[in-house]
Enzyme design. Structure first.
Site, mmCIF file in Angstrom:
data_model
loop_
_atom_site.group_PDB
_atom_site.id
_atom_site.type_symbol
_atom_site.label_atom_id
_atom_site.label_comp_id
_atom_site.label_asym_id
_atom_site.label_seq_id
_atom_site.Cartn_x
_atom_site.Cartn_y
_atom_site.Cartn_z
ATOM 1 N N ARG A 1 -46.339 7.434 -15.808
ATOM 2 C CA ARG A 1 -46.325 6.179 -15.561
ATOM 3 C C ARG A 1 -47.399 5.837 -14.736
ATOM 4 N NH1 ARG A 1 -39.863 5.392 -14.045
ATOM 5 N NH2 ARG A 1 -39.196 4.683 -16.227
ATOM 6 N N LYS B 1 -23.735 6.179 -25.548
ATOM 7 C CA LYS B 1 -22.680 4.888 -25.606
ATOM 8 C C LYS B 1 -23.247 3.949 -26.527
ATOM 9 C CE LYS B 1 -21.017 4.811 -20.982
ATOM 10 N NZ LYS B 1 -21.192 4.225 -19.690
ATOM 11 N N GLY C 1 -37.082 5.881 -21.489
ATOM 12 C CA GLY C 1 -35.926 6.541 -21.206
ATOM 13 C C GLY C 1 -35.751 7.923 -21.765
ATOM 14 N N GLY D 1 -34.640 0.443 -19.937
ATOM 15 C CA GLY D 1 -33.958 -0.951 -20.028
ATOM 16 C C GLY D 1 -34.739 -2.201 -20.161
#
Ligand code: AMP
Length: 396
Positions: free
Chosen positions: A35, A198, A354, A377
């Site tokens: 990052r 999920k 992620g 996200g």
């Protein structure tokens, strides 16, 4: 797009929102500096122009104000090394010291402010706090794609104080251009690979992708919800029982839209959620009672890899198994290798941030795919079609 290429920063003080939320070990060594390196082109352009740079970021999720654990001062030595110059540090992101240090900054100099989230006002999107921050520079640059989906003080609210002096940094511009390419200019065949725990987290994206992709591959924990919905027995595998109908309807939608849906045929099952568990290969729809599926099996790897290797555009979001454990990383690694092979054959491959980015980094393949997003996200929300507050604030 309003990028920093539109102006020369000579004589300006650029206030840059970066995402330096990097992982640190117990001794405050940075374990993955992706990052930080991703923000260097923006910082260097501004310094080269003859501007000075004031960096603001968050680090972690501090609960009760300033704490050593979450201080950005730990980042300073490595940032100075990467930039090849001294980096000043302000112990507070607002207040007199920050004002004085920002004022004293000369062209070519860099100042890093203390963690924005030491103030609750940051995440609340407090206007007065944003205004205080805004006083430190005369141009606002947003290069923090990882937090662009948040309407925080430093990521979006602050932009109103720079109506004619707000720009996207190169990282933001690159992220948006690559996401756009995938969504609207994908060469065919276009394959999306979805994994992770999920299905509920990714349902909006999956539905949107059904209008765009030729192939949809589903692996990871979410695959067992599909297996159960189709009448399979899945033992103790991860499942969302309230999403069985949804899984069935996604299968039907894929059929209606002519999208080829690939689900795992076989699975690596384990007798406990542990790296040392006993393992076997089983059909995904016939898992023994007390066992759980923790990775895709060899037949599935073959089938998925063949689809991936014949694709021209690939979007990958979410691991194929519990890749954090050595015993269950084989599927994710094989899929990463297939994506690399396709990329070598000319495909454009975008790895969603992620866990997929972490997996690709773990296998040392970050440089062998077309683009690894820094936003988990943020990328998901952008691809779902949502307007990101950090993007809107610059565009308005
Ligand atoms: P997500 O944050 O939804 O992208 O999910 C990532 C997480 O899913 C990783 O931590 C994986 O360990 C986990 N995961 C992937 N496959 C499985 C599985 N079969 N069972 C349990 N967890 C899984």
């Amino acid at each position: 797009m309003k990028t920093i290429d539109l102006i020369s920063f000579a004589g300006h003080k650029a206030l840059i929102r970066v995402d330096f939320n990097v992982p640190l070990d117990e001794d405050f060594n940075i374990t993955d500096d992706n990052r930080i390196t991703a923000a260097l082109p923006t910082i260097n352009k501004i310094l080269k122009d003859g501007g000075s740079v004031i960096l603001m970021s968050h680090l972690g999720r501090p609960k009760d104000g300033p704490t050593n654990k979450y201080s950005l001062k730990h980042i300073v030595p490595h940032l100075a090394d990467l930039l090849g110059q001294k980096v000043e540090f302000a112990d507070d992101c607002i207040g007199q010291q920050a004002i004085d240090e920002a004022k004293a900054l000369q062209p070519g100099e860099v100042l890093l402010l203390e963690n924005l989230r030491f103030y609750k006002e940051e995440e609340k999107g407090d206007v007065a706090f944003a205004e205080k921050l805004s006083k430190l520079g005369d141009v606002y640059v947003n290069d923090a794609f990882g937090t662009a989906h948040r309407a925080h003080a430093s990521t979006s609210i602050i932009a109103q104080f720079f109506p004619h002096a707000k720009y996207f940094g190169y990282l933001m511009a690159g992220e948006l251009a690559n996401a756009e390419k995938i969504l609207n200019h994908a060469d065919k065949p276009f394959t999306a690979i979805m994994g992770g725990s999920k299905v509920s987290d990714k349902i909006l994206l999956i539905e949107r992708l059904l209008d765009k992709v030729d192939n949809l591959i589903i692996g990871g924990g979410m695959a067992y919800t599909f297996a159960k919905a189709a009448g399979g027995t899945i033992g103790k595998s991860l499942v969302e029982l309230d999403k069985l109908d949804l899984a069935t309807s996604l299968v039907q939608k894929a059929k209606d839209k002519g999208v080829k849906l690939y689900l795992p045929i076989d699975t690596i099952i384990a007798d406990s959620f542990s790296n040392e568990a006993k393992t076997e290969v089983a059909p995904t729809n016939a898992i023994k009672d007390d066992w759980m599926g923790l990775d895709i099996g060899p037949e599935t790897i073959k089938a998925f890899s063949a689809v991936i290797e014949s694709s021209k555009t690939i979007l990958w979001n979410g691991p194929m198994g519990v890749f954090e454990m050595e015993s269950f990383l084989i599927g994710t690694k094989a899929i990463a290798n297939a994506v690399v092979k396709a990329t070598q054959n000319g495909a454009f491959s975008l790895i969603g941030g992620g866990d997929s980015a972490a997996a690709v980094a773990k296998f040392g393949l970050t440089d062998d795919v077309s683009y690894v997003s820094t936003g988990g996200g943020a990328l998901l929300e952008y691809m779902e079609g949502k307007e990101l507050p950090g993007v809107k604030a610059i565009n308005d």
